[in-house]
Design an enzyme around this catalytic site. Structure first.
Site, PDB file in Angstrom:
ATOM      1  N   CYS A 181      -7.980 -10.371  12.829  1.00  0.00           N
ATOM      2  CA  CYS A 181      -9.433 -10.513  12.698  1.00  0.00           C
ATOM      3  C   CYS A 181     -10.073  -9.148  12.430  1.00  0.00           C
ATOM      4  O   CYS A 181     -10.943  -9.018  11.570  1.00  0.00           O
ATOM      5  CB  CYS A 181     -10.013 -11.132  13.963  1.00  0.00           C
ATOM      6  SG  CYS A 181     -11.770 -11.468  13.871  1.00  0.00           S
ATOM      7  N   CYS A 189     -11.079 -16.232  21.073  1.00  0.00           N
ATOM      8  CA  CYS A 189     -12.350 -16.960  20.988  1.00  0.00           C
ATOM      9  C   CYS A 189     -12.200 -18.387  20.501  1.00  0.00           C
ATOM     10  O   CYS A 189     -13.020 -19.234  20.823  1.00  0.00           O
ATOM     11  CB  CYS A 189     -13.352 -16.191  20.130  1.00  0.00           C
ATOM     12  SG  CYS A 189     -12.800 -15.941  18.441  1.00  0.00           S
TER      13      CYS A 189
END
Length: 362
Positions: free
Chosen positions: A107, A203
């Site tokens: 990410c 997340c």
């Protein structure tokens, strides 16, 4: 100060770290533009704050916007849902290939810094900034990536994959602070997020159930197989290799007097191999897709190498291999070197580079 004209695009998540980063940049007279990355991953759908928070829910966007308003900085929310989908795909595919992924590294490489810098360039920004606990240290001729001052919060491990060309454009405003100081600054600035809990998990994996995410993403690809010992004796069955990681001891579903650990996962055979704790030790590893933030070494380079986020970097020697590989040999054997995780090389507090672990060498 001399920063009057310097423009910085700051990734704002609605958390205390990036909010205080905004406050500090503003105090240093940078021209700050706040950017929220919408990923399509949401917390509680019923309007309640979820028990465990992802960093990207609508609530967080609201928090980020309020902080930007309070500091009087422009704020944009960008849609990264499609890009983020690629990260979830990578996560699922790595587990199904018998590896243990590190989505935070991916990410940061693709999204948080890759996209952030291309967006920053469109806005003629001089810098991009985040609320990561790390430091960009400016030397005469180069910018180096270093650990944060707070050892408990240091996030330099997940940043090793940034492109070296981005380093001169990076700002980490909170890298020199301890977490409690950051919370105190948030209170002092009246930012309203001072007591917001830290996000502690991936997340897009609510409640830590990664197997559920994989099954939803790749239906029909998970299949049962055998759990064996190092002699090939069948100890039991498993319902999918994605439930396992190297070094795991709990939840193996195997009864027996002795403590056993996952030694390796063999996707071709759909097998999970168990053994004793001392069999987890390995003295070296081979890594691929190595990213150097310092000059790549011509020969054997002494360093300290970290094999997972919560691992204390251990004395090692790294040698570059043809292509973009590396071999890392440890002074003392390390436990549970895990394919799919990152290995990161340090010289004291400086990040020299890192790569993806392909295999442990016993």
């Amino acid at each position: 100060m001399g920063n009057m004209a310097a423009r910085v695009v700051l990734a704002m998540s609605g958390g205390v770290d990036s909010s205080v980063a905004a406050y500090l940049l503003k105090a240093q007279e940078y021209e700050v533009i706040g950017l929220f990355m919408r990923t399509g991953v949401h917390g509680g759908d019923d309007g309640e704050r979820p028990h465990k928070k992802g960093c990207c829910s609508a609530l967080d966007a609201g928090d980020a916007r309020r902080v930007a308003d309070r500091l009087d900085i422009p704020f944009y929310a960008l849609d990264f849902e499609e890009d983020f989908g690629r990260i979830i795909d990578y996560f699922a595919d790595e587990y199904l290939a018998g590896r243990t992924p590190n989505p935070c590294v991916v990410c940061n490489n693709w999204l948080k810094f890759g996209k952030l810098w291309s967006y920053g360039r469109q806005l003629q920004a001089d810098f991009i900034a985040t609320g990561h606990y790390a430091r960009a240290v400016r030397r005469e001729d180069a910018v180096e990536l270093h650990r944060a001052t707070d050892p408990d919060k240091d996030q330099s491990y997940v940043l090793y994959g940034l492109r070296r060309a981005i380093l001169p454009h990076l700002l980490f405003p909170i890298g020199g602070y301890r977490k409690e100081e950051v919370r105190a600054l948030a209170r002092e600035a009246g930012l309203g997020v001072a007591d917001k809990p830290d996000s502690v998990e991936i997340c897009f994996v609510p409640g830590g159930d990664h197997a559920a995410v994989i099954r939803e993403r790749r239906p029909g690809l998970t299949r049962p197989g055998r759990v064996v010992d190092t002699g090939g004796n069948v100890l039991g069955e498993h319902d999918g290799i994605e439930r396992f990681t190297v070094g795991q001891r709990k939840g193996l579903g195997i009864a027996g007097a002795e403590r056993r650990y996952v030694l390796r996962i063999v996707p071709a055979e759909n097998e999970v191999v168990l053994g004793h704790r001392d069999e987890l030790l390995a003295s070296a590893l081979v890594a691929s897709r190595v990213n150097w933030l310092a000059e790549p070494p011509a020969g054997a380079l002494p360093c300290q190498a970290k094999i997972r986020y919560r691992h204390t970097a251990a004395p090692a020697i790294v040698t570059a291999l043809p292509g973009d590989g590396a071999r890392v040999s440890f002074a003392e054997a390390q436990s549970a070197i895990t394919p799919g995780q990152a290995v990161v090389f340090y010289d004291g507090s400086r990040v020299l580079g890192g790569g993806w672990i392909e295999e442990a060498i016993r």
